[in-house]
Design an enzyme around this catalytic site. Structure first.
Site, short mmCIF file in Angstrom:
data_model
loop_
_atom_site.label_atom_id
_atom_site.label_comp_id
_atom_site.label_asym_id
_atom_site.label_seq_id
_atom_site.Cartn_x
_atom_site.Cartn_y
_atom_site.Cartn_z
CG ASP A 141 -7.27 -7.07 -3.81
OD1 ASP A 141 -6.16 -6.93 -3.46
OD2 ASP A 141 -7.78 -7.55 -4.95
CG ASP A 183 -15.83 6.31 -0.34
OD1 ASP A 183 -15.03 5.49 0.11
OD2 ASP A 183 -15.31 7.42 -0.76
CE LYS A 202 -4.35 -4.18 -4.30
NZ LYS A 202 -4.93 -4.48 -5.73
CD1 TRP A 210 -9.44 -12.13 -4.00
CD2 TRP A 210 -9.12 -11.14 -2.06
NE1 TRP A 210 -7.99 -11.61 -3.74
CE2 TRP A 210 -7.69 -11.10 -2.58
CE3 TRP A 210 -9.16 -10.41 -0.63
CZ2 TRP A 210 -6.73 -10.53 -2.13
CZ3 TRP A 210 -7.97 -9.82 -0.35
CH2 TRP A 210 -6.75 -10.05 -0.84
N GLY A 227 -15.50 -9.54 -7.41
CA GLY A 227 -16.06 -10.47 -6.54
C GLY A 227 -15.20 -11.81 -6.46
#
Length: 220
Positions: free
Chosen positions: A133, A109, A173, A76, A74
């Site tokens: 991320d 998911d 990322k 970010w 959490g």
């Protein structure tokens, strides 16, 4: 338990710890970003990566609807709530995430067919920032790990292109070598600017980089 018994217990536990786990623990204990995160109340050192990238690229300025892909734990979203306190924020992760004030969190998911509609439905409108991320669980084979993580990046890019409002931004990322040629071309076709960056908070030995795409042009 006697002092000697305590010492034996500590030694027993340390013998069970793998060499890689011991290195990770030592690194965590001596990492200034980890210490600062605790002091600042952040859930992870990753918060500083977003803060540093925001300082350089202005990712969070004026944002009103944000999607956080791979939100756990959490960090970010914590930064977004501080910089954009009025923003609607929706996050998703396979892992359990402690409730975060101002953030709607789904445990599911992102690769599920229902995930995109679930996220956009909770947001109440098209996002103006999609953050990812996400990284696949490693199996120890460099090429396989790279392909699995880049597969997540590709899915995040597809989601961003399908849902972002015009002018919106995307950050994800990626691993060493950056975004592959085909994916980079896709981003450049849909965004005004596309750049790669490695924030100071990323460990020097890490293979992670971030791709920052700004100014969504809208679907062609």
């Amino acid at each position: 338990m006697s002092r000697a018994g305590q010492d034996r217990e500590k030694l027993k536990r340390s013998r069970k710890r793998s060499e890689s786990s011991a290195r990770w623990l030592t690194r965590q204990l001596n990492d200034p970003y980890v210490k600062q995160a605790r002091a600042d109340g952040y859930r992870s050192r990753a918060a500083y990566k977003l803060r540093e990238l925001d300082e350089k690229f202005g990712l969070l300025k004026g944002k009103t609807r944000v999607v956080d892909l791979g939100i756990a734990p959490g960090g970010w979203s914590q930064v977004v709530t501080q910089v954009c306190p009025r923003a609607e924020i929706v996050g998703i992760d396979l892992l359990d995430v402690e409730p975060l004030p101002g953030v709607t969190i789904f445990k599911m998911d992102f690769m599920d067919d229902d995930a995109p509609a679930t996220l956009t439905g909770a947001l109440g409108g098209p996002p103006d920032l999609v953050m990812s991320d996400m990284a696949a669980n490693t199996v120890g084979h460099k090429q396989t790990d790279h392909l699995r993580t880049m597969g997540l990046v590709e899915t995040a890019v597809d989601f961003a292109i399908r849902t972002l409002e015009p002018g919106g931004d995307f950050i994800a990322k990626v691993l060493a070598g950056g975004t592959d040629t085909q994916l980079l071309a896709l981003l450049k076709g849909h965004f005004t600017t596309v750049k790669h960056a490695k924030p100071p908070a990323s460990r020097k030995g890490s293979s992670e980089w971030y791709v920052i795409a700004k100014g969504f042009k809208g679907e062609a």
